[in-house]
Design a protein around this motif. Structure first.
Motif, PDB file in Angstrom:
ATOM      1  N   ILE A  65       0.834  -1.202   0.000  1.00  0.00           N
ATOM      2  CA  ILE A  65       0.000   0.000   0.000  1.00  0.00           C
ATOM      3  C   ILE A  65       0.870   1.255   0.000  1.00  0.00           C
ATOM      4  O   ILE A  65       0.635   2.197  -0.763  1.00  0.00           O
ATOM      5  N   ILE A  66       1.883   1.280   0.841  1.00  0.00           N
ATOM      6  CA  ILE A  66       2.759   2.456   0.933  1.00  0.00           C
ATOM      7  C   ILE A  66       3.519   2.684  -0.372  1.00  0.00           C
ATOM      8  O   ILE A  66       3.625   3.816  -0.845  1.00  0.00           O
ATOM      9  N   MET A  67       4.023   1.613  -0.989  1.00  0.00           N
ATOM     10  CA  MET A  67       4.748   1.772  -2.249  1.00  0.00           C
ATOM     11  C   MET A  67       3.803   2.199  -3.371  1.00  0.00           C
ATOM     12  O   MET A  67       4.209   2.926  -4.285  1.00  0.00           O
ATOM     13  N   GLY A  68       2.549   1.789  -3.321  1.00  0.00           N
ATOM     14  CA  GLY A  68       1.576   2.270  -4.295  1.00  0.00           C
ATOM     15  C   GLY A  68       1.350   3.767  -4.173  1.00  0.00           C
ATOM     16  O   GLY A  68       1.227   4.475  -5.178  1.00  0.00           O
ATOM     17  N   ILE A  69       1.312   4.252  -2.930  1.00  0.00           N
ATOM     18  CA  ILE A  69       1.156   5.687  -2.702  1.00  0.00           C
ATOM     19  C   ILE A  69       2.390   6.441  -3.198  1.00  0.00           C
ATOM     20  O   ILE A  69       2.279   7.468  -3.865  1.00  0.00           O
ATOM     21  N   VAL A  70       3.575   5.927  -2.885  1.00  0.00           N
ATOM     22  CA  VAL A  70       4.819   6.566  -3.342  1.00  0.00           C
ATOM     23  C   VAL A  70       4.884   6.582  -4.866  1.00  0.00           C
ATOM     24  O   VAL A  70       5.222   7.600  -5.475  1.00  0.00           O
ATOM     25  N   ARG A  71       4.517   5.450  -5.478  1.00  0.00           N
ATOM     26  CA  ARG A  71       4.535   5.355  -6.939  1.00  0.00           C
ATOM     27  C   ARG A  71       3.581   6.367  -7.575  1.00  0.00           C
ATOM     28  O   ARG A  71       3.916   7.036  -8.550  1.00  0.00           O
ATOM     29  N   SER A  72       2.390   6.505  -7.005  1.00  0.00           N
ATOM     30  CA  SER A  72       1.431   7.449  -7.587  1.00  0.00           C
ATOM     31  C   SER A  72       1.851   8.897  -7.361  1.00  0.00           C
ATOM     32  O   SER A  72       1.624   9.746  -8.215  1.00  0.00           O
ATOM     33  N   LYS A  73       2.475   9.192  -6.221  1.00  0.00           N
ATOM     34  CA  LYS A  73       2.965  10.558  -5.987  1.00  0.00           C
ATOM     35  C   LYS A  73       4.082  10.916  -6.964  1.00  0.00           C
ATOM     36  O   LYS A  73       4.115  12.030  -7.494  1.00  0.00           O
ATOM     37  N   LEU A  74       5.000   9.995  -7.195  1.00  0.00           N
ATOM     38  CA  LEU A  74       6.068  10.245  -8.169  1.00  0.00           C
ATOM     39  C   LEU A  74       5.486  10.438  -9.568  1.00  0.00           C
ATOM     40  O   LEU A  74       5.877  11.351 -10.298  1.00  0.00           O
ATOM     41  N   ILE A  79       4.659  13.488 -14.610  1.00  0.00           N
ATOM     42  CA  ILE A  79       4.041  13.166 -15.895  1.00  0.00           C
ATOM     43  C   ILE A  79       3.047  14.266 -16.253  1.00  0.00           C
ATOM     44  O   ILE A  79       2.284  14.703 -15.391  1.00  0.00           O
ATOM     45  N   PRO A  80       3.061  14.738 -17.500  1.00  0.00           N
ATOM     46  CA  PRO A  80       2.141  15.810 -17.893  1.00  0.00           C
ATOM     47  C   PRO A  80       0.676  15.448 -17.642  1.00  0.00           C
ATOM     48  O   PRO A  80       0.293  14.277 -17.673  1.00  0.00           O
ATOM     49  N   LEU A  81      -0.122  16.465 -17.405  1.00  0.00           N
ATOM     50  CA  LEU A  81      -1.513  16.292 -16.989  1.00  0.00           C
ATOM     51  C   LEU A  81      -2.335  15.502 -18.008  1.00  0.00           C
ATOM     52  O   LEU A  81      -3.141  14.662 -17.629  1.00  0.00           O
ATOM     53  N   LYS A  82      -2.101  15.718 -19.287  1.00  0.00           N
ATOM     54  CA  LYS A  82      -2.894  15.042 -20.324  1.00  0.00           C
ATOM     55  C   LYS A  82      -2.545  13.572 -20.466  1.00  0.00           C
ATOM     56  O   LYS A  82      -3.288  12.821 -21.085  1.00  0.00           O
ATOM     57  N   GLN A  83      -1.430  13.139 -19.906  1.00  0.00           N
ATOM     58  CA  GLN A  83      -0.984  11.761 -20.055  1.00  0.00           C
ATOM     59  C   GLN A  83      -1.197  10.928 -18.805  1.00  0.00           C
ATOM     60  O   GLN A  83      -0.810   9.768 -18.775  1.00  0.00           O
ATOM     61  N   ARG A  84      -1.794  11.451 -17.798  1.00  0.00           N
ATOM     62  CA  ARG A  84      -1.904  10.722 -16.542  1.00  0.00           C
ATOM     63  C   ARG A  84      -2.873   9.553 -16.584  1.00  0.00           C
ATOM     64  O   ARG A  84      -2.832   8.697 -15.718  1.00  0.00           O
ATOM     65  N   GLU A  85      -3.742   9.501 -17.583  1.00  0.00           N
ATOM     66  CA  GLU A  85      -4.657   8.368 -17.636  1.00  0.00           C
ATOM     67  C   GLU A  85      -4.004   7.135 -18.244  1.00  0.00           C
ATOM     68  O   GLU A  85      -4.550   6.049 -18.165  1.00  0.00           O
ATOM     69  N   HIS A  86      -2.833   7.282 -18.825  1.00  0.00           N
ATOM     70  CA  HIS A  86      -2.121   6.138 -19.386  1.00  0.00           C
ATOM     71  C   HIS A  86      -1.411   5.363 -18.283  1.00  0.00           C
ATOM     72  O   HIS A  86      -1.041   5.905 -17.252  1.00  0.00           O
ATOM     73  N   GLN A  87      -1.207   4.087 -18.531  1.00  0.00           N
ATOM     74  CA  GLN A  87      -0.520   3.234 -17.571  1.00  0.00           C
ATOM     75  C   GLN A  87       0.994   3.333 -17.793  1.00  0.00           C
ATOM     76  O   GLN A  87       1.454   3.305 -18.934  1.00  0.00           O
ATOM     77  N   TYR A  88       1.731   3.434 -16.704  1.00  0.00           N
ATOM     78  CA  TYR A  88       3.190   3.485 -16.775  1.00  0.00           C
ATOM     79  C   TYR A  88       3.771   2.449 -15.819  1.00  0.00           C
ATOM     80  O   TYR A  88       3.300   2.302 -14.698  1.00  0.00           O
ATOM     81  N   ASN A  89       4.804   1.762 -16.284  1.00  0.00           N
ATOM     82  CA  ASN A  89       5.473   0.804 -15.407  1.00  0.00           C
ATOM     83  C   ASN A  89       6.507   1.529 -14.548  1.00  0.00           C
ATOM     84  O   ASN A  89       6.703   2.740 -14.660  1.00  0.00           O
ATOM     85  N   ASP A  90       7.163   0.780 -13.673  1.00  0.00           N
ATOM     86  CA  ASP A  90       8.117   1.388 -12.738  1.00  0.00           C
ATOM     87  C   ASP A  90       9.303   2.014 -13.456  1.00  0.00           C
ATOM     88  O   ASP A  90       9.812   3.052 -13.036  1.00  0.00           O
ATOM     89  N   GLU A  91       9.731   1.412 -14.537  1.00  0.00           N
ATOM     90  CA  GLU A  91      10.863   1.968 -15.281  1.00  0.00           C
ATOM     91  C   GLU A  91      10.504   3.313 -15.902  1.00  0.00           C
ATOM     92  O   GLU A  91      11.295   4.260 -15.865  1.00  0.00           O
ATOM     93  N   ALA A  92       9.314   3.415 -16.466  1.00  0.00           N
ATOM     94  CA  ALA A  92       8.887   4.684 -17.075  1.00  0.00           C
ATOM     95  C   ALA A  92       8.703   5.763 -16.013  1.00  0.00           C
ATOM     96  O   ALA A  92       9.082   6.917 -16.223  1.00  0.00           O
ATOM     97  N   ILE A  93       8.141   5.400 -14.865  1.00  0.00           N
ATOM     98  CA  ILE A  93       7.971   6.376 -13.786  1.00  0.00           C
ATOM     99  C   ILE A  93       9.333   6.862 -13.306  1.00  0.00           C
ATOM    100  O   ILE A  93       9.546   8.056 -13.092  1.00  0.00           O
ATOM    101  N   ALA A  94      10.280   5.940 -13.137  1.00  0.00           N
ATOM    102  CA  ALA A  94      11.620   6.314 -12.684  1.00  0.00           C
ATOM    103  C   ALA A  94      12.326   7.189 -13.715  1.00  0.00           C
ATOM    104  O   ALA A  94      13.002   8.160 -13.355  1.00  0.00           O
ATOM    105  N   THR A  95      12.157   6.884 -14.994  1.00  0.00           N
ATOM    106  CA  THR A  95      12.780   7.691 -16.041  1.00  0.00           C
ATOM    107  C   THR A  95      12.169   9.087 -16.101  1.00  0.00           C
ATOM    108  O   THR A  95      12.891  10.080 -16.205  1.00  0.00           O
ATOM    109  N   TRP A  96      10.839   9.175 -16.038  1.00  0.00           N
ATOM    110  CA  TRP A  96      10.180  10.482 -16.018  1.00  0.00           C
ATOM    111  C   TRP A  96      10.656  11.290 -14.819  1.00  0.00           C
ATOM    112  O   TRP A  96      10.958  12.479 -14.943  1.00  0.00           O
ATOM    113  N   TYR A  97      10.708  10.664 -13.640  1.00  0.00           N
ATOM    114  CA  TYR A  97      11.085  11.401 -12.432  1.00  0.00           C
ATOM    115  C   TYR A  97      12.539  11.849 -12.504  1.00  0.00           C
ATOM    116  O   TYR A  97      12.861  12.974 -12.140  1.00  0.00           O
ATOM    117  N   ALA A  98      13.423  10.973 -12.951  1.00  0.00           N
ATOM    118  CA  ALA A  98      14.838  11.341 -13.051  1.00  0.00           C
ATOM    119  C   ALA A  98      15.030  12.462 -14.071  1.00  0.00           C
ATOM    120  O   ALA A  98      15.818  13.390 -13.843  1.00  0.00           O
TER     121      ALA A  98
END
Length: 107
Positions: A65-74, A79-98
């Protein structure tokens, strides 16, 4: 009438996942990806080693549960507002954040 239907169906272009070029940014994205993927398992194994199996199961659920919250906050922070409905894996989230938060001017 036909022209109005076409204007409503126009889909906006989405930004592709940023590409990291610097070694430091790639390492940061890799560490963040590994953190997002394996921290849940690591926490539950450590709790199982020190305590009990049933407490480890509780720790697994709680850390999931906690990692899901962290993942969604990151995800929602970079990620741009218009793209938030798309699914992203952990690698894409990490790349966007970095790319957007940690290595902004260096990619």
């Amino acid at each position: 009438m036909f022209q109005e239907d076409i204007e409503e169906q126009i889909v906006e272009q989405i930004e592709p996942t940023p590409r990291l070029y610097l070694r430091r940014c790639k390492i940061i994205a890799l560490i963040l990806k590994l953190f997002l993927q394996y921290m849940t398992i690591f926490i539950s194994v450590v709790v199982w080693y020190f305590y009990d199996f049933f407490i480890a199961l509780l720790a697994l659920v709680l850390s999931f549960i906690i990692m899901g919250i962290v993942r969604s906050k990151l995800r929602n922070s970079v990620i741009p507002l218009k793209q938030r409905e798309h699914q992203y894996n952990d690698e894409a989230i990490a790349t966007w954040y970095a790319a957007k938060a940690l290595c902004y001017g260096e990619i």
